[in-house]
Each structure stands twice: as C-alpha cells, then as structure tokens.
Design a protein around this motif. Structure first.
Motif, mmCIF file in Angstrom:
data_model
loop_
_atom_site.group_PDB
_atom_site.id
_atom_site.type_symbol
_atom_site.label_atom_id
_atom_site.label_comp_id
_atom_site.label_asym_id
_atom_site.label_seq_id
_atom_site.Cartn_x
_atom_site.Cartn_y
_atom_site.Cartn_z
ATOM 1 N N SER A 125 0.710 -1.272 -0.012
ATOM 2 C CA SER A 125 -0.102 0.272 -0.007
ATOM 3 C C SER A 125 0.901 1.241 -0.023
ATOM 4 N N ARG A 126 1.673 1.192 0.936
ATOM 5 C CA ARG A 126 2.928 2.405 0.795
ATOM 6 C C ARG A 126 3.498 2.707 -0.651
ATOM 7 N N LEU A 127 4.073 1.495 -1.017
ATOM 8 C CA LEU A 127 4.563 1.509 -2.340
ATOM 9 C C LEU A 127 3.926 2.136 -3.546
ATOM 10 N N ARG A 128 2.701 1.607 -3.377
ATOM 11 C CA ARG A 128 1.523 2.229 -4.471
ATOM 12 C C ARG A 128 1.360 3.425 -4.504
ATOM 13 N N THR A 129 1.232 4.054 -3.165
ATOM 14 C CA THR A 129 0.953 5.487 -3.185
ATOM 15 C C THR A 129 2.179 6.438 -3.343
ATOM 16 N N LYS A 130 3.338 5.902 -2.978
ATOM 17 C CA LYS A 130 4.771 6.591 -3.229
ATOM 18 C C LYS A 130 4.833 6.726 -4.714
ATOM 19 N N LEU A 131 4.703 5.499 -5.407
ATOM 20 C CA LEU A 131 4.825 5.554 -6.770
ATOM 21 C C LEU A 131 3.884 6.625 -7.589
ATOM 22 N N MET A 132 2.718 6.664 -7.059
ATOM 23 C CA MET A 132 1.750 7.745 -7.573
ATOM 24 C C MET A 132 2.156 9.159 -7.469
ATOM 25 N N ILE A 133 2.823 9.408 -6.645
ATOM 26 C CA ILE A 133 3.292 10.829 -6.397
ATOM 27 C C ILE A 133 4.686 11.212 -6.913
ATOM 28 N N GLU A 134 5.414 10.064 -6.881
ATOM 29 C CA GLU A 134 6.952 10.278 -7.067
ATOM 30 C C GLU A 134 7.232 9.891 -8.731
ATOM 31 N N VAL A 135 6.515 9.029 -9.244
ATOM 32 C CA VAL A 135 6.633 8.776 -10.862
ATOM 33 C C VAL A 135 5.734 9.267 -11.842
ATOM 34 N N GLU A 183 -5.835 13.534 -4.191
ATOM 35 C CA GLU A 183 -5.069 14.289 -3.231
ATOM 36 C C GLU A 183 -4.941 13.792 -1.622
ATOM 37 N N THR A 184 -6.016 13.116 -1.244
ATOM 38 C CA THR A 184 -5.892 12.518 -0.065
ATOM 39 C C THR A 184 -4.976 11.414 0.039
ATOM 40 N N ALA A 185 -4.914 10.495 -0.910
ATOM 41 C CA ALA A 185 -3.939 9.570 -1.117
ATOM 42 C C ALA A 185 -2.354 10.264 -1.071
ATOM 43 N N ALA A 186 -2.267 11.371 -1.752
ATOM 44 C CA ALA A 186 -1.207 11.782 -1.946
ATOM 45 C C ALA A 186 -0.646 12.453 -0.802
ATOM 46 N N TYR A 187 -1.385 13.019 -0.093
ATOM 47 C CA TYR A 187 -1.222 13.719 1.359
ATOM 48 C C TYR A 187 -0.903 12.592 2.479
ATOM 49 N N TRP A 188 -1.387 11.483 2.276
ATOM 50 C CA TRP A 188 -1.065 10.369 3.061
ATOM 51 C C TRP A 188 0.252 9.606 2.758
ATOM 52 N N ALA A 189 0.647 9.632 1.515
ATOM 53 C CA ALA A 189 1.937 9.197 1.173
ATOM 54 C C ALA A 189 3.093 10.199 1.436
ATOM 55 N N GLU A 190 2.663 11.448 1.222
ATOM 56 C CA GLU A 190 3.714 12.600 1.325
ATOM 57 C C GLU A 190 4.209 12.722 2.935
ATOM 58 N N HIS A 191 3.073 12.228 3.799
ATOM 59 C CA HIS A 191 3.504 12.316 5.223
ATOM 60 C C HIS A 191 3.747 10.995 5.796
ATOM 61 N N ASP A 192 4.211 10.151 4.927
ATOM 62 C CA ASP A 192 5.118 8.911 5.207
ATOM 63 C C ASP A 192 4.033 7.886 5.967
ATOM 64 N N HIS A 193 2.779 8.053 5.436
ATOM 65 C CA HIS A 193 1.868 6.988 5.783
ATOM 66 C C HIS A 193 1.366 7.054 7.277
ATOM 67 N N LYS A 194 1.797 8.071 7.857
ATOM 68 C CA LYS A 194 1.431 8.203 9.427
ATOM 69 C C LYS A 194 0.171 8.195 9.962
ATOM 70 N N ASP A 195 -0.604 8.772 9.063
ATOM 71 C CA ASP A 195 -2.099 9.153 9.260
ATOM 72 C C ASP A 195 -3.013 7.986 9.223
ATOM 73 N N ASP A 196 -4.002 7.913 9.966
ATOM 74 C CA ASP A 196 -5.186 6.830 9.529
ATOM 75 C C ASP A 196 -5.867 7.309 8.164
ATOM 76 N N LEU A 197 -5.699 6.236 7.288
ATOM 77 C CA LEU A 197 -6.209 6.755 6.051
ATOM 78 C C LEU A 197 -7.828 7.014 6.072
ATOM 79 N N ALA A 198 -8.633 6.048 6.870
ATOM 80 C CA ALA A 198 -9.966 6.122 6.986
ATOM 81 C C ALA A 198 -10.279 7.490 7.604
ATOM 82 N N ALA A 199 -9.692 7.983 8.344
ATOM 83 C CA ALA A 199 -9.685 9.495 9.228
ATOM 84 C C ALA A 199 -9.528 10.597 7.964
ATOM 85 N N LEU A 200 -8.555 10.367 7.107
ATOM 86 C CA LEU A 200 -8.197 11.381 6.404
ATOM 87 C C LEU A 200 -9.607 11.288 5.222
#
Length: 219
Positions: A125-135, A183-200
């Motif tokens: 999950s982390r890799l997927r969202t990281k690739l979405m914002i970095e590649v 953008e929510t997924a991007a925010y989650w990835a940019e903040h190192d997936h520290k937040d709870d995705l459901a809450a975002l």
C-alpha cells in the motif's frame, strides 16, 4: 480506489457479504495470474526501482509471457494503479438507502475501499501511493484514466438524484470527488503514511459536504 480498473477482486475483505458467489475455476485462474503479475512487479520495483523494471522482467518473474502481462494490464503503470474496488463501486452505491444523503452513501463506500487497501500488505500500500506521487508516468496514467471511475460515479449519482449523468452538477461532483480522494492519497503518502487513511477520507468527505471551514480570526 485508483484510476485504472479492470475486474473482480483478488480477495475480498472480511466485511464482504457471505452471499457473494465463489468465482468459477476459470475466473480463479485469471485472478491467480493477475496476482502473480502484480506481486512480481512490486518485488522487482522494491529491488531495483520503477524505471529499471521492464515488462519482460515482470513476465519472467511471474512465469508468464509478456503478451499475457499486456493482456491483463495495458501498460506497466496499470499494474501499479489497478485496484479491485471499482467493479463493486456502482453496486455498493446502489445498495445504499435511497433517502440517504449522497455524501453519506459515498462515505460508506469509501470505508469499504479503505478496507480493500487494508487487505494488502502495508508495504505494498505504501509503495503504491509512493509511486503515484513520485513517478511522473504513473501519475500521468492515473490522471488519464480517471474518466473510467468518473463514469461509474456519474451513473450512480445520477440514478440517486434523478439527474442526467451528463449534467454539469453531476459531472462536477463526481470528478471533484475523484480529485479530492486522489489528493487525500497523495497527502497520506507525502506524510509517510503516518495518518489513519480512513480518518483522512472522512475529513475529505466532510469538506465536500460542508465546504471549506472559515478561517479563525487571529486577532
């Protein structure tokens, strides 16, 4: 929920209805092949990076031919982006109570989508969202294929509201939702997936439902 879509789920979350029919042998074989391709792709990307990973390498690692890879995924980017929730999205929305506010129906469906994310290994999950914002190629393909999910949402929203799927309000709301969730997924990835995705996701839907909160007076 991402932008490039194809078929039925590789595995259902624990909250899936018990009455869901078991796929036939042919469908299970297809799902097994899709899963092998995706697992090989993620493994190679972790080892050597996205750009260095080729479809030929993926095919060899998954023990299939390159043509088989392209039969399941039109591009390498689609292997990364494709999730398994969109085929259920329209059905999920239609099953919600007719008098329920559309945003609340969407909130329920998005919680199911987050459930799908949680069935993946956290590293994937982390890799997927990281690739979405970095590649750039992955992000470009994601933006290009958003119309697929947009069409699903427009049909469902139009049916619920009695409007035409082509109405400006329907189109604007559907694509606004997709953009907001992206953008929510991007925010989650940019903040190192520290937040709870459901809450975002809940914060995002609250914003769509109630508008931007007024700024506090700093004086």
């Amino acid at each position: 929920m991402t932008a490039a879509r194809t078929s039925a789920p590789e595995s259902a979350p624990e909250s899936a209805p018990a009455s869901t029919p078991r796929p036939g042998l042919r469908e299970r074989k297809k799902l097994k092949t899709r899963l092998a391709i995706r697992e090989a792709t993620y493994r190679l990307i972790r080892e050597q990076g996205y750009e260095a990973t080729t479809v030929e390498q993926i095919a060899e690692a998954a023990e299939v031919s390159p043509s088989t890879v392209f039969r399941y995924f039109p591009t390498k980017e689609d292997i990364v982006l494709t999730d398994e929730f969109d085929p259920l999205l329209e059905r999920e929305l239609r099953e919600r109570p007719a008098d329920e506010p559309i945003v609340e129906s969407l909130r329920h469906v998005m919680r199911r989508a987050v459930g799908f994310v949680r069935t993946e290994e956290p590293e994937i999950s982390r890799l997927r969202t990281k690739l979405m914002i970095e590649v750039p190629a992955v992000r470009s393909r994601m933006l290009e294929s958003m119309s697929v999910t947009g069409g699903i949402l427009r049909r469902a929203i139009a049916e619920r509201t009695g409007r035409d799927p082509g109405d400006l309000e329907v189109r604007t709301f559907a694509m606004g939702l997709i953009g907001a969730l992206t953008e929510t997924a991007a925010y989650w990835a940019e903040h190192d997936h520290k937040d709870d995705l459901a809450a975002l996701v809940d914060r995002t839907l609250d914003l769509l439902a109630h508008g931007f909160p007024e700024a506090r007076n700093s004086r």
